[in-house]
Design a protein around this motif. Structure first.
Motif, PDB file in Angstrom:
ATOM      1  N   GLY A 273       0.793  -1.222   0.000  1.00 58.79           N
ATOM      2  CA  GLY A 273       0.000   0.000   0.000  1.00 58.79           C
ATOM      3  C   GLY A 273       0.824   1.271   0.000  1.00 58.79           C
ATOM      4  O   GLY A 273       0.442   2.270  -0.626  1.00 58.79           O
ATOM      5  N   LYS A 277       0.625   4.434  -2.692  1.00 60.06           N
ATOM      6  CA  LYS A 277       0.258   5.783  -2.251  1.00 60.06           C
ATOM      7  C   LYS A 277       1.277   6.837  -2.652  1.00 60.06           C
ATOM      8  O   LYS A 277       0.932   8.010  -2.783  1.00 60.06           O
ATOM      9  N   PRO A 312      -4.815  -4.394  -6.376  1.00 63.32           N
ATOM     10  CA  PRO A 312      -5.154  -4.165  -4.964  1.00 63.32           C
ATOM     11  C   PRO A 312      -4.978  -5.388  -4.076  1.00 63.32           C
ATOM     12  O   PRO A 312      -4.835  -5.247  -2.857  1.00 63.32           O
TER      13      PRO A 312
END
Length: 340
Positions: A273, A277, A312
């Motif tokens: 993640g 980001k 994801p």
């Protein structure tokens, strides 16, 4: 120890799990042709054990009873009780077979699962960092800053992908630039040393930020990684902005080191993640400059592509790819697969 087994297929339906230090993600693969049935991600802190999390969040929510479990966990795998590195859970495959009704359980390292994903994901599931967006069928590295810092290699030989797990996130990392030498004395070490994981993970962002503030004689404003990241990306705070710049620089240096170790002509893939980001920061010059600055092999480094994995649920996707066609992957099973 479990009896060694051939690299045959697990029995469907298969519970697939990606168990990290902070989050646990699950899906069920009904058969080799179905798309996995996804379940909501859960926080590991909300459950006392992995078995409880599986029972409440998966088994109690579906009429499908998985016959097998294929789990990727954040930590080294040894013996019948497997503790996670950054979580209080302990994986006990024999107890899972006895208590949850599985016929067999297989446990792999979480970054083996990321490596499986890197071998099987499409171009649409990765974002190139730098001008080179071609990934030849050759050795690769996957590197993931998250709760900790995961590293794995991926070797291609005899038409087969071989994941190479390890604990590469715990290698030493040191100062190089004049600014590094001003900041490093203020970093919080572990047992006297600065490992890559002390800088390149969620708490590492806080570690770098605090050290930057101390070096500047400024009182730190933030204590949460997400706040530092958001503020740094927006350049609303000088120390937070420098933290993100240093983070991607240090990540680039380590990524380049690992590319040299594995001769990863197929590329280095940043997972997790945090990488997703900070794509805008990774696309600035600092990451590739640090990655390529490996004299006398700068020219070689320029030819090695770098990517961010944007899928994801990459680890679950990689595990599903293995579950469908295990013969395509040289994944070791001895000591990591248990049967009733």
């Amino acid at each position: 120890m479990p009896k060694p087994l051939d690299n045959d297929k697990l029995t469907f339906p298969i519970l697939i799990g990606d168990i990290g230090g902070t989050n646990a993600r699950f899906s069920i693969l009904i058969d080799a042709y179905a798309e996995p049935k996804q379940f909501p991600s859960v926080h590991t802190a909300d459950f006392s054990t992995l078995d409880e999390a599986i029972q409440i969040t998966v088994l109690d929510k579906t009429s499908v009873q998985p016959r097998s479990a294929l789990l990727a966990i954040a930590g080294p795998i040894e013996g019948d009780e497997i503790p996670l590195t950054n979580c209080d859970w302990v994986v006990r495959p024999r107890a899972m077979i006895a208590d949850l009704g599985f016929a067999e359980v297989m446990v792999v390292n979480d970054f083996e699962a990321q490596a499986l994903a890197v071998a099987s994901l499409s171009d649409e599931d990765r974002a190139p960092i730098g001008n080179n967006n071609h990934s030849p069928v050759a050795s690769r590295v996957v590197l993931g800053p998250g709760t900790g810092l995961g590293v794995a290699g991926l070797v291609h030989a005899q038409h087969t992908w071989f994941p190479v797990p390890g604990e590469g996130g715990h290698v030493d990392i040191g100062p190089r630039s004049e600014r590094d030498f001003a900041i490093f004395p203020h970093l919080t070490p572990i047992e006297g040393r600065i490992s890559a994981e002390q800088l390149l993970c969620g708490r590492g962002i806080v570690n770098i930020y605090t050290a930057v503030c101390l070096a500047d004689g400024v009182e730190p404003k933030f204590t949460i990684p997400a706040d530092i990241t958001a503020t740094g990306l927006s350049a609303a705070d000088a120390q937070a902005a420098e933290t993100i710049s240093l983070f991607v620089t240090y990540l680039g240096r380590l990524a380049g080191d690992l590319a040299l170790i594995f001769m990863a002509r197929g590329g280095v893939f940043l997972s997790g993640g945090i990488s997703q980001k900070i794509i805008p920061a990774l696309q600035r010059p600092e990451f590739r400059q640090a990655f390529e600055d490996k004299a006398p092999h700068t020219a070689l480094m320029k030819t090695i592509p770098t990517f961010v994995v944007t899928h994801p649920l990459a680890a679950l996707s990689g595990l599903a790819a293995y579950a469908r066609t295990p013969a395509s992957f040289g994944l070791a099973t001895e000591g990591r697969r248990w049967r009733r």
